[in-house]
Motif scaffolding. Structure first.
Motif, PDB file in Angstrom:
ATOM      1  N   VAL A   8      25.607  -0.751  36.377  1.00  0.00           N
ATOM      2  CA  VAL A   8      24.848  -0.908  36.916  1.00  0.00           C
ATOM      3  C   VAL A   8      23.139   0.640  36.446  1.00  0.00           C
ATOM      4  N   ALA A   9      23.918   1.181  35.662  1.00  0.00           N
ATOM      5  CA  ALA A   9      23.103   2.527  34.826  1.00  0.00           C
ATOM      6  C   ALA A   9      22.718   1.311  32.894  1.00  0.00           C
ATOM      7  N   GLY A  15      15.299  -2.216  31.816  1.00  0.00           N
ATOM      8  CA  GLY A  15      15.273  -2.662  33.058  1.00  0.00           C
ATOM      9  C   GLY A  15      15.604  -4.425  33.608  1.00  0.00           C
ATOM     10  N   THR A  16      16.575  -4.358  33.272  1.00  0.00           N
ATOM     11  CA  THR A  16      17.341  -6.590  33.814  1.00  0.00           C
ATOM     12  C   THR A  16      17.552  -5.654  35.508  1.00  0.00           C
ATOM     13  N   ASP A  17      17.838  -7.195  35.802  1.00  0.00           N
ATOM     14  CA  ASP A  17      18.240  -7.522  37.502  1.00  0.00           C
ATOM     15  C   ASP A  17      19.707  -6.660  37.670  1.00  0.00           C
ATOM     16  N   PHE A  18      19.609  -6.074  38.579  1.00  0.00           N
ATOM     17  CA  PHE A  18      21.021  -5.079  39.339  1.00  0.00           C
ATOM     18  C   PHE A  18      21.558  -5.529  40.084  1.00  0.00           C
ATOM     19  N   THR A  46      24.308   7.208  39.812  1.00  0.00           N
ATOM     20  CA  THR A  46      23.473   6.803  39.247  1.00  0.00           C
ATOM     21  C   THR A  46      21.744   6.716  38.967  1.00  0.00           C
ATOM     22  N   TRP A  47      22.224   6.357  40.192  1.00  0.00           N
ATOM     23  CA  TRP A  47      19.899   5.799  40.228  1.00  0.00           C
ATOM     24  C   TRP A  47      19.630   7.351  40.447  1.00  0.00           C
ATOM     25  N   ARG A  48      19.892   7.594  40.826  1.00  0.00           N
ATOM     26  CA  ARG A  48      19.364   9.230  40.168  1.00  0.00           C
ATOM     27  C   ARG A  48      18.974  10.171  38.740  1.00  0.00           C
ATOM     28  N   VAL A  49      20.574  10.045  37.976  1.00  0.00           N
ATOM     29  CA  VAL A  49      20.444   9.975  36.856  1.00  0.00           C
ATOM     30  C   VAL A  49      19.734   9.048  36.100  1.00  0.00           C
ATOM     31  N   VAL A  50      19.267   7.946  36.692  1.00  0.00           N
ATOM     32  CA  VAL A  50      18.486   7.222  35.292  1.00  0.00           C
ATOM     33  C   VAL A  50      17.162   6.801  35.435  1.00  0.00           C
ATOM     34  N   THR A  51      16.395   7.321  37.009  1.00  0.00           N
ATOM     35  CA  THR A  51      15.562   6.808  37.530  1.00  0.00           C
ATOM     36  C   THR A  51      14.714   8.381  38.017  1.00  0.00           C
ATOM     37  N   GLY A  52      15.814   9.231  38.414  1.00  0.00           N
ATOM     38  CA  GLY A  52      15.255  10.843  39.543  1.00  0.00           C
ATOM     39  C   GLY A  52      14.835   9.857  40.690  1.00  0.00           C
ATOM     40  N   VAL A  53      15.375   9.212  41.518  1.00  0.00           N
ATOM     41  CA  VAL A  53      14.818   8.565  42.707  1.00  0.00           C
ATOM     42  C   VAL A  53      16.343   8.054  43.481  1.00  0.00           C
TER      43      VAL A  53
END
Length: 229
Positions: A8-9, A15-18, A46-53
């Motif tokens: 997922v990360a 920037g591909t389909d998750f 995972t989302w916060r580590v990669v995107t910050g949100v």
């Protein structure tokens, strides 16, 4: 990075389909015994580590869908009843058949058969699980009306209902009656005989046919794998 969320990360970073990856992770976590809270916590980290949100709705929905699907499949395997339709579960039908193969002096393939019903796959293009289960439950009620003795009526896969019944002189007439009930009085002579291979039904009606059973119990598993697809 939480375990199981590496793919997922990678999709997020690229920037591909998750969505599909979130669904697969949900299934893996359910098989690992993780609770839904643990699965959601891993997704959020995972989302916060990669995107910050925080994760998107689509990601959460896919994760929970995969987790629920795997968990429900496990419960179905343990239970004698499919919880969405009230029909016997596939594992219960398999267990009943195994008992018959173990019985002495029993020719299972000659004395027993499966009566199969399949709803048209095109009825629910959106893949609505509940709507499809309700239709399967309705088909099951018709099957129980015709096969109302000691037959086992079970859900087999996503689109099919199976009745384990004796192969006697009344079987053909009962199958024809069931076909009429399921299709508003319309019949199709192509399915009046025993068939093993599935014949495409271009009329988009509920298909009904008699499925022969193998001579040995060891061949039942592959047969069920094929019928439940």
């Amino acid at each position: 990075m939480p375990a199981r969320f590496e793919a997922v990360a990678e999709a997020l970073a690229a920037g591909t389909d998750f969505v599909d990856r979130c669904a697969v992770v949900g299934q893996h976590l359910a098989h690992d015994g993780a609770s839904v809270e643990e699965a959601l916590a891993g997704l959020r980290e995972t989302w916060r580590v990669v995107t910050g949100v925080d994760p998107t709705f689509d990601a959460v929905s896919a994760l929970l869908g995969g987790w629920s699907e795997a968990t429900l499949g496990y419960l179905n395997h343990l239970s004698c009843t499919d919880p969405l339709t009230g029909l016997a579960s596939q594992s219960h039908l398999r267990s009943c058949l195994a008992d018959k193969y173990r019985a002495p002096h029993t020719d299972v393939s000659g004395e027993w058969a499966l009566v199969m019903c399949q709803i048209p796959e095109g009825d629910h293009p959106s893949g609505d699980r509940l709507e499809r289960s309700l239709e399967i439950a309705g088909v099951g009620e018709h099957v129980r009306t015709v096969f109302a003795q000691d037959e086992v009526v079970a859900r087999l896969g996503v689109n099919r209902v199976a009745a384990l019944t004796r192969r006697d002189t009344n079987l053909g007439r009962r199958v024809r009656l069931l076909r009429l009930l399921l299709n508003d009085g319309r019949s199709d002579s192509r399915y009046d005989a025993d068939v093993v291979e599935l014949v495409p039904d271009l009329t988009n009606r509920v298909r009904v046919w008699i499925e022969g059973l193998p001579h040995a119990d060891g061949a039942v598993g592959p047969l069920f794998d094929e019928l439940s697809r």
